[in-house]
Design a protein around this motif. Structure first.
Motif, mmCIF file in Angstrom:
data_model
loop_
_atom_site.group_PDB
_atom_site.id
_atom_site.type_symbol
_atom_site.label_atom_id
_atom_site.label_comp_id
_atom_site.label_asym_id
_atom_site.label_seq_id
_atom_site.Cartn_x
_atom_site.Cartn_y
_atom_site.Cartn_z
ATOM 1 N N TRP B 301 0.862 -1.186 0.000
ATOM 2 C CA TRP B 301 0.000 0.000 0.000
ATOM 3 C C TRP B 301 0.898 1.236 0.000
ATOM 4 N N ASP B 313 -7.718 7.487 1.030
ATOM 5 C CA ASP B 313 -6.855 6.561 1.781
ATOM 6 C C ASP B 313 -7.699 5.750 2.771
ATOM 7 N N GLU B 314 -8.627 6.459 3.431
ATOM 8 C CA GLU B 314 -9.502 5.797 4.402
ATOM 9 C C GLU B 314 -10.311 4.702 3.720
ATOM 10 N N PHE B 317 -8.159 1.770 3.239
ATOM 11 C CA PHE B 317 -7.944 1.098 4.513
ATOM 12 C C PHE B 317 -9.128 0.197 4.854
ATOM 13 N N LYS B 321 -8.453 -3.701 5.501
ATOM 14 C CA LYS B 321 -8.079 -3.788 6.908
ATOM 15 C C LYS B 321 -8.136 -5.209 7.465
ATOM 16 N N LEU B 328 3.239 -1.240 4.280
ATOM 17 C CA LEU B 328 2.978 0.187 4.042
ATOM 18 C C LEU B 328 4.243 0.804 3.466
ATOM 19 N N LEU B 341 -1.118 8.982 10.378
ATOM 20 C CA LEU B 341 -1.908 7.759 10.216
ATOM 21 C C LEU B 341 -2.955 7.676 11.316
ATOM 22 N N LEU B 345 -5.332 2.347 12.062
ATOM 23 C CA LEU B 345 -4.311 1.812 11.161
ATOM 24 C C LEU B 345 -3.029 1.485 11.931
ATOM 25 N N LYS B 348 -2.788 -1.748 13.729
ATOM 26 C CA LYS B 348 -2.541 -2.952 12.917
ATOM 27 C C LYS B 348 -1.076 -3.385 12.982
ATOM 28 N N TRP B 350 1.239 -2.862 10.955
ATOM 29 C CA TRP B 350 1.749 -3.365 9.682
ATOM 30 C C TRP B 350 3.162 -2.875 9.473
ATOM 31 N N HIS B 352 6.301 -1.180 7.764
ATOM 32 C CA HIS B 352 6.327 -0.053 6.829
ATOM 33 C C HIS B 352 7.756 0.294 6.448
#
Lengths: 622, 453
Positions: B301, B313-314, B317, B321, B328, B341, B345, B348, B350, B352
């Protein structure tokens, strides 16, 4: 030992020692092939005795009886004529494993076999105990000597000594020598054999015999036979014997039985390590069952009649070597046996056997030429297993006496061949019993097609008459004709609605549907009454076509490989890549084919690969 | 031993090397080669440069050098082809698979040597120890197989085999001892075997990197327009010379690029951008993205660090999600940071990376991350099995026998017939674990059931 009498009337082509199930088939086969044959037995009245269960056949064993019959043997016919109950086992488990089992009248069976043996042309039967083999300095047997010092000479000798080699019986902690209750054991023969062969020790057992008058059958479950005319032998005429069958009965042990057995283990020769021989896992003693399967609170026991005119009842499932009083005590804890009287106690017997990896596939021993072994002496158990080997040993003893090529069965053509192959290539450490699961090709090796598999070869040997062979061929044509017909004809209209078919289809395809059986075909009028006898066998070939083709392809592949011939004067030392020991073995045994080479013990796949490779190279250049 | 068959094997050592050689020997060698190659003329003993494509799936496998040896002037004495490809095991397996699909069979251990020997290609004076070699190969075959199967995979296969064996023992026992062992109930039988089969299929699916090979590791690149997705892709492509292919997507919105990173093939799917829109073409594109989202092994992403988190962007997501394996990529990290962010998010966690797609050097962290990601997601077992087509073959044959078992069981075939299929399945697994079946079955029957009348 007195001087050996070498007069000419004592000369035979084949001598068979023993007249149990192996001895009978060996002696008959040899005599029927026209060889002057002598059968020596410990007791002429005990020819074809059934020392254990009063029944013949069952899974794998039934198939073996079919094969013996297809090869002109006697067991199937005698079992048919003396049956007091007939039953098809595994009816719903597939045609490959369906098999016949009969309960037999022991006395009748034994009388019939004695009559057949004593009236067979080219065959003499005599009562004698053999004490030694006559073996010359080329390690070739040329006769036998009785305990009275009389010699009988022959080109080939077949030993079928059962449990009599150093037989030792155990009831409780009492042990005495003997091969069966009330009979002598052959003590000295083992001493001759052990000079040339490796011997081992095995154990088997038999349950007590009970008095029918002391049993309350009402407390047991009746086990009747099948209400139809069932036969092992294609030569047994149709009859209505089946209308007069006798039932067996089923009872079971109780926790009280187990308690008594456990409390008596201190008096068990097995558990006190008095018995050294190894017993079969598929036929454990009741002591073993109770100890090993402690979580089971009952074991089933079948009460089987030993004949029509006798009160002797065989207690199947109760092999035991516990003392007689313990046997009586535990028997009385079972439903229907509360007042039981023992006629003969159960016992265990230990005996010498010859490790069968010392045999050729003809059942001739490798170390002693012209000496053939069959039955329990080879580490097997069971009447059928013994008879199957006896037949092969007898045929080959006869062929050998005429310098004719051997008769060999293989895993691919028969259960008998599978058994012999297992015996000579595997490590036998317990009495060997045939099981269908031992065969890779059991779908092909059915009881119903034994004559088609084997009878042609038996006919060539003179063991199947011309008439019988003509009959078999016509049967075969009939079956093939039916299949051809099914490949041409369509299903009748009625079948479409009845079986929910989309449209009319070839009978051949229709028959492959699982729900279509012989009776369905009859109801639809697709099979004539006179074809019924062949219908079932034709049906099997159609229904299982895919699986049959697969097994047949595998068989063809192995046969192609096995049949590769090895030149007679092949110089193995010249073949690079062979191990030194293998060169020696190949040179010593000079196998004629890859099949024979494969069966030399200690030869591994790599050696065979080198050999095949060499042959292929050699063949191409030549 | 049949020499009518055409056999294939990877000839070079296992693992990722510079080049990998595959050997094909037998009567079909030339025709299989011609079907795979973009060229049709293969003069004997001459290297021919050609593209290799699976003729059935039309998937490009690799390009490489191919040499054809005409019988008898080859190593085995038969018609023979050697493929010299890139050393990536995935590529090598792909080619082996293609030859199997075209009628070749996997060579058994030592089979090339055996054929060479049979055809007189090995000098016998040098082959004094041939028996030992063949013997050793046969013996080590099982050991090798066992070495490759370890940990949880080995346990899983052993467990399946044990389950099948238990069923076979019962079937065989109840046939040989009908008075004493009751038959297996048919519904239970079917259920047990179906379960074993699905378990096996699962393992095959995990192991079957052939699928990953054909499509590469699917990495979906998403992000709203103008975050730098295209430049990211260009950076990757421009840097990496080993591009396998660049195909225009079926819609104007999606570009697929295949590239080779550290020996692994990645299929990067560039989505033109998810945007809330009623535009018909775009929503078609979005449906397509949804489709790819389901299949992607990895989602990259891309966010613009120099712009605030937007509604678009939302929306993205919300769409992803619930997914796993998300990276990221915070682009334009060389500019002033404006991106904040949202907490949901951040929660999560994630992974990046900060990059600036404008410079090639700056893309290096992404490449490294991708390589190591592969090492982590593909289990070590999987990497073992890449080299071990034979084992996958055994598993597939086992599954096939079990499928046959289920078909026959449904069709009403009897236990004795079903036992054949089951025994065959166990034999196939036995090629992995190495065990004799008949005696094992009997041992099991006697140990589990109280038989003996």
């Amino acid at each position: 030992m007195s001087a050996i009498d070498l007069s000419l009337e004592n000369h035979y082509e084949v001598i068979v020692v023993g007249s149990g199930h192996a001895g009978i088939e060996a002696a008959l086969a040899s005599a029927r092939m026209g060889r002057k044959t002598l059968c020596l037995t410990l007791n002429i009245d005990n020819i074809g005795l059934m020392p254990c269960n009063p029944s013949i056949g069952g899974p794998a064993k039934g198939q073996i009886v079919g094969e013996i019959d297809a090869l002109g043997g006697e067991m199937g016919r005698a079992a048919d004529l003396t049956a007091i109950q007939t039953k098809v086992l595994n009816r719903s488990r597939g045609p490959a494993v369906q098999c016949l089992r009969t309960q037999n009248d022991k006395r009748e069976y034994n009388h019939l076999m004695k009559k057949i043996l004593c009236n067979q042309a080219h065959l003499e039967v005599r009562q004698a105990m053999i004490e030694a083999l006559l073996i010359d300095d080329t390690t070739t047997v040329y006769g036998v000597v009785t305990e009275l010092g009389k010699a009988y000479l022959a080109h080939s000798v077949v030993l079928t000594t059962g449990t009599f080699l150093k037989g030792k019986m155990h009831i409780g902690l009492n042990a005495f020598s003997g091969g069966r209750v009330g009979e002598y054991s052959a003590e000295r023969l083992s001493d001759t054999l052990i000079k040339h062969l490796r011997l081992g020790r095995l154990k088997t057992g038999t349950p007590p015999r009970l008095d029918a008058r002391s049993i309350d059958f009402a407390q047991m479950t009746e086990q009747p036979g099948d209400p139809e005319d069932l036969r092992f032998s294609f030569r047994t005429p149709k009859s209505d014997r089946y209308l007069n069958q006798i039932a067996c009965h089923l009872t079971h042990t109780t926790p009280a039985t187990h308690e008594i057995i456990l409390s008596n283990l201190s008096r068990s020769p097995m558990y006190q390590k008095v018995i050294q021989g190894v017993g079969p896992r598929y036929c454990p003693s009741i002591e073993d069952k109770v100890v090993r399967f402690a979580d089971k609170d009952r074991h089933q026991i079948f009460i089987e009649p030993e004949g029509r005119d006798t009160n002797d009842m065989y207690a199947q499932g109760l092999n035991t070597s516990l003392p007689e009083d313990a046997q009586e005590a535990f028997l009385k804890t079972m439903p229907g046996l509360q007042n039981v009287k023992i006629l003969k106690p159960g016992y265990a017997v230990e005996y010498d056997f010859v490790y069968p990896d010392q045999l050729h596939p003809t059942l001739e021993t490798k170390p002693i030429h012209h000496l053939f072994l069959a039955g329990q002496i080879n580490g097997t158990s069971g009447y059928e297993e013994a008879a199957g080997q006896g037949l092969i040993a007898g045929i080959n003893a006869a062929l050998s006496s005429q310098n004719q090529p051997p008769f060999i069965l293989t895993r691919e053509d028969s259960y008998i061949g599978t058994m012999i192959d297992d015996l000579i290539t595997k490590n036998i450490y317990e009495p060997y019993r045939m099981l269908t699961s031992r065969s890779e090709y059991r779908l092909v090796l059915r009881q119903d097609n034994a004559v088609f598999r084997l009878s042609q070869r038996a006919h060539a040997l003179g063991l199947i008459s011309d008439d019988e062979w003509t009959g078999i061929q016509s049967e075969k044509r009939h079956i093939e004709g039916l299949i051809v017909k099914w490949k041409k004809e369509s299903t009748p209209e009625a079948a479409v609605s009845q079986f929910n078919l989309r449209q009319k289809t070839l009978l051949y395809e229709f028959i492959k549907r699982p729900e279509v059986d012989l009776s369905a075909l009859m109801a639809l009028g697709c099979i004539a009454t006179e074809d019924l006898d062949y219908g079932q066998r034709a049906l099997v070939q159609v229904k299982y076509e895919g699986y049959l083709l697969k097994q047949e392809a595998e068989i063809a592949r192995i046969r192609h490989y096995d049949s590769k011939a090895l030149p007679e004067n092949l110089d193995y030392a010249q073949i690079l890549g062979l191990k030194k020991e293998s060169v020696e073995k190949f040179t010593r045994f000079s196998p004629k084919t890859i099949f024979e080479a494969k069966r030399i013990s200690g030869i591994n796949p790599a050696d065979l690969m080198v050999l095949v490779t060499y042959l292929e190279k050699h063949g191409r250049r030549g | 031993m049949s020499r009518d068959t055409t056999i294939v094997a990877i000839a070079t050592p296992l693992g990722i090397g510079g080049i990998g050689v595959i050997r094909l020997s037998g009567p079909l060698a030339l025709s299989i080669t011609q079907q795979l190659a973009s060229k049709s003329q293969f003069p004997p003993r001459q290297m021919v440069h050609t593209h290799l494509t699976h003729p059935q799936t039309h998937r490009r496998i690799d390009d490489g050098l191919v040499v054809y040896f005409k019988s008898p002037h080859s190593f085995t004495g038969e018609d023979c082809t050697e493929f010299h490809l890139h050393g990536n095991p995935l590529v090598l397996q792909m080619l082996v698979q293609a030859t199997l699909d075209l009628g070749a069979q996997l060579a058994t251990p030592g089979e090339f040597t055996k054929r060479a020997f049979i055809n007189g290609k090995l000098d016998l004076t040098q082959a004094e120890a041939i028996a030992d070699i063949i013997h050793a190969e046969n013996q080590t075959a099982h050991a090798v197989a066992l070495n490759h199967l370890h940990g949880s995979l080995f346990t899983a296969i052993t467990q399946i085999r044990q389950n099948l064996m238990t069923v076979l023992e019962h079937l065989e026992g109840s046939i040989d001892f009908p008075d004493e062992i009751d038959p297996y109930s048919r519904p239970d039988l079917i259920q047990t075997i179906a379960k074993a089969k699905s378990h096996l299929t699962q393992i095959i699916d995990i192991q079957d990197l052939g699928k990953l090979v054909y499509s590469g590791i699917k990495a979906l690149i998403i992000g709203r327009p103008n975050v730098g997705k295209s430049s990211l892709l260009n950076a990757l492509i421009g840097e990496e010379k080993a591009i396998v292919s660049a195909i225009a997507g079926t819609t104007r919105d999606i570009i697929e690029v295949k590239l080779n990173l550290g020996g692994h093939i990645f299929e990067l799917i560039d989505t033109a951008g998810i945007r809330k829109s009623r535009d018909q073409i775009e929503s078609k594109g979005i449906r397509k993205i949804n489709l790819h989202l389901g299949k992607a092994h990895l989602i990259i992403w891309v966010l613009d660090r120099s712009a605030p988190f937007s509604n678009e962007d939302e929306a993205i997501f919300q769409k992803i999600k619930a997914k796993k394996n998300i990276l990221l990529l915070l682009n334009k990290s060389d500019k002033k940071v404006k991106l904040i962010l949202p907490p949901a998010l951040l929660k999560k966690k994630w992974p990046h990376l900060d990059i600036a797609t404008k410079s090639y050097e700056a893309i290096l962290p992404l490449k490294n991350w991708l390589s190591s990601h592969v090492q982590q997601t593909l289990h070590p077992h999987d990497l073992d099995l890449i080299c071990n087509v034979r084992q996958i073959d055994c598993l597939k044959k086992t599954a096939h026998s079990l499928a046959q078992f289920l078909t026959s069981a449904q069709a009403g075939f009897e236990d004795a017939i079903l036992a054949l299929d089951l025994k065959e399945a166990i034999l196939r697994l036995g090629e992995l674990t190495g065990a004799e079946v008949t005696e094992e079955v009997l041992d099991g029957v006697f140990a589990r059931f109280c038989v003996g009348k």
